[in-house]
Design an enzyme around this catalytic site. Structure first.
Site, PDB file in Angstrom:
ATOM      1  N   HIS A  82      40.569 -46.673   3.119  1.00 17.32           N
ATOM      2  CA  HIS A  82      40.581 -48.278   4.170  1.00 17.32           C
ATOM      3  C   HIS A  82      41.932 -48.205   4.949  1.00 17.32           C
ATOM      4  CE1 HIS A  82      40.524 -52.407   4.507  1.00 17.32           C
ATOM      5  NE2 HIS A  82      41.959 -52.502   4.967  1.00 17.32           N
ATOM      6  N   ASP A 161      37.217 -64.691  -1.579  1.00 22.73           N
ATOM      7  CA  ASP A 161      38.424 -63.744  -0.798  1.00 22.73           C
ATOM      8  C   ASP A 161      37.674 -64.357   0.809  1.00 22.73           C
ATOM      9  OD1 ASP A 161      40.212 -62.130   0.272  1.00 22.73           O
ATOM     10  OD2 ASP A 161      38.128 -61.153   1.022  1.00 22.73           O
ATOM     11  N   ARG A 168      44.141 -69.989   4.606  1.00 18.64           N
ATOM     12  CA  ARG A 168      44.987 -69.465   5.133  1.00 18.64           C
ATOM     13  C   ARG A 168      45.479 -69.011   6.692  1.00 18.64           C
ATOM     14  NH1 ARG A 168      44.798 -63.436   2.203  1.00 18.64           N
ATOM     15  NH2 ARG A 168      47.230 -63.352   3.541  1.00 18.64           N
ATOM     16  N   SER A 183      43.376 -60.020  -1.296  1.00 15.79           N
ATOM     17  CA  SER A 183      42.276 -59.424  -0.716  1.00 15.79           C
ATOM     18  C   SER A 183      42.405 -58.771   0.044  1.00 15.79           C
ATOM     19  CB  SER A 183      42.975 -60.444   0.313  1.00 15.79           C
ATOM     20  OG  SER A 183      42.099 -61.107   1.448  1.00 15.79           O
ATOM     21  N   LYS A 187      37.902 -56.438  -1.789  1.00 17.99           N
ATOM     22  CA  LYS A 187      37.393 -56.148  -1.318  1.00 17.99           C
ATOM     23  C   LYS A 187      36.372 -54.482  -2.016  1.00 17.99           C
ATOM     24  CE  LYS A 187      38.790 -57.914   2.651  1.00 17.99           C
ATOM     25  NZ  LYS A 187      39.211 -59.157   3.068  1.00 17.99           N
TER      26      LYS A 187
HETATM   27  N1  URA Z   1      42.736 -58.374   5.861  1.00 24.18           N
HETATM   28  C1  URA Z   1      42.585 -58.844   4.638  1.00 24.18           C
HETATM   29  O1  URA Z   1      41.234 -58.446   4.244  1.00 24.18           O
HETATM   30  N2  URA Z   1      42.947 -59.730   4.058  1.00 24.18           N
HETATM   31  C2  URA Z   1      44.359 -60.082   4.369  1.00 24.18           C
HETATM   32  O2  URA Z   1      44.658 -61.012   3.334  1.00 24.18           O
HETATM   33  C3  URA Z   1      44.771 -59.780   5.527  1.00 24.18           C
HETATM   34  C4  URA Z   1      44.216 -59.223   6.242  1.00 24.18           C
END
Ligand code: URA
Ligand code: CA
Length: 433
Positions: A82, A161, A168, A183, A187
């Site tokens: 990632h 999320d 946020r 977060s 994923k």
């Molecule tokens: N990328 C994400 O997937 N989540 C975040 O909180 C910030 C950047």
């Protein structure tokens, strides 16, 4: 349990239990807990932080809020990579076939680009016929046969999320390390990987602009991964200038092909070898990082990486003949050179401005709904530290429109030329595991 008590506990610097975090995330996902209470909670976390255990609980609560991809029918250790997002970052396109060529199963779920950063799925769609919508069973079969498949995001992954991230965004609570870390990790974990290699970018084009922030984020993510049984390592890499030369979908496919042939830009090649070595090592296909790197260099040199790329394209309906004949890829109608106004040394290339220049040309999306032009983009002819003569080309613009003055202005804005020689900047700052 009452949400107000959990907000108060966090506000006063207390540590939440797993049950409390699950209560909050389940309630929020179902709609029983309103946005305003979660907003207050996010702000409390922004100021008070979260412990390692709280971050791991939050991550798993978000993973469990939706579907989880089951990769168990794929043989071997599935390692995912990632990147926290960069400009012209062609690494996934190179890494997927590269590590697959030495037997590491790559079951990659990828996204589309937004804003100044690109997405692997868009890049792959520049290949005629390539299909990113395959079902789970077909996906697992393809990985077992070819060791690599890439699919677009589907299903209902981490709905908690999605809700929390949007909230946020409008409550000034994005910039909290435990919230970002959980977060991103939620994923990755929901996508089914056994082990995870993180490429955390730092510099002008990165989400984390300064090195200290990037290191703290990397450490938080590695701790979460290891706490929940997914071995995780992180590499901190430079994004103070775009990676490689090409920015734009079709142009980056060409760049990936060159790199798999062993003729790629130095920084892109090196980053792929560093990240690839970590992937190979975590997949237990090498005893040491050095051995992993040797194996990767070998499959580039003997053509196996390129063969794996062709097999991967064909298996997903793509025209593999583009590898030997890249002129079959979509190409733009016009090219323009952006020439240096003065002689000197390139001292800065502000990546997010270059990324935005490529975006307004049509290579990227301003909003999720924007349509992109796969053919257009930028090719950098000079990078940081290089000497440039007055009138020499800094950047070549590939465009389908005749007037590109807005793009040219942005490129001049992003390039700084110094009269004195400039030190080159490191590509890799740290590795955390
Ligand atoms: N990328 C994400 O997937 N989540 C975040 O909180 C910030 C950047
Ligand atoms: Ca590139």
């Amino acid at each position: 349990m009452r949400m107000v008590d959990l907000i108060e506990k966090k506000r006063d610097g207390g540590e939440l239990t797993n049950d409390e975090i699950q209560f909050m995330i389940e309630g929020y996902t179902k709609g029983d807990i309103p946005d305003y209470q979660i907003s207050a909670f996010a702000m409390a976390v922004f100021f008070k932080g979260m412990t390692q255990s709280e971050s791991a609980y939050l991550t798993m609560a978000m993973v469990e809020s939706g579907d989880q991809i089951d990769l168990s029918s794929i043989n071997g250790i599935k390692v995912d990579k990632h990147s926290t997002g960069g400009v012209g970052d062609t690494t996934t396109l190179v890494l997927a076939p590269l590590v697959a060529a030495i037997g590491v199963p790559v079951a990659k779920m990828s996204g589309r680009g937004l804003g100044h950063t690109g997405g692997t799925i868009d890049k792959l769609e520049a290949i005629p016929g390539f299909n990113v919508e395959i079902d789970n069973e077909q996906f697992n079969n393809l990985v077992n046969t070819n060791k690599v498949a890439v699919v677009g995001q589907s299903g209902n992954l981490t709905p908690a999320d999605k809700k929390l991230y949007s909230l946020r965004d409008v409550t000034a609570t994005v910039e909290s390390i435990p919230l970002i870390a959980s977060s991103i990790m939620s994923k990755k974990i929901a996508s089914g990987a056994d082990a995870i290699v993180l490429d955390v970018k730092t510099g002008s084009g990165a989400f984390m602009k300064d090195l200290e922030g990037a290191k703290a984020l990397a450490k938080a993510m590695v701790e979460i991964g290891n706490a929940v049984g997914r071995q995780t390592t992180a590499v901190i890499s430079d994004m103070s200038q775009p990676l490689g030369y090409a920015i734009g979908n079709s142009l980056e496919i060409r760049e990936a092909i060159e790199t798999l042939r062993g003729k790629g830009p130095k920084d892109l090649v090196e980053l792929c070898l560093v990240l690839g070595s970590q992937m190979v090592y975590l997949a237990k296909k090498a005893e040491t990082l050095e051995e992993a790197r040797r194996k990767l260099e070998e499959v580039i040199a003997n053509g196996k990486a390129l063969e794996t790329f062709k097999a991967f394209l064909s298996a997903q309906g793509g025209d593999a003949s583009i590898v030997d004949n890249p002129n079959k890829l979509p190409s733009a109608q016009y090219t323009f050179e952006v020439n240096a106004k003065e002689a000197g040394f390139v001292s800065e290339i502000i990546s997010d401005k270059v990324g935005t220049a490529a975006m307004i040309l049509g290579a990227g999306r301003a909003t999720k709904e924007s349509k992109i032009d796969l053919a257009v983009g930028l090719v950098l002819n000079k990078k940081i530290g290089e000497k440039v003569e007055k009138g020499e080309s800094l950047v070549t613009i590939h465009s389908n429109r005749e007037d590109v003055n807005d793009v040219i202005e942005r490129i001049y804005d992003s390039y700084k030329i110094s009269q004195n020689p400039v030190d080159s900047i490191p590509l890799i700052y740290d590795e955390i595991n």
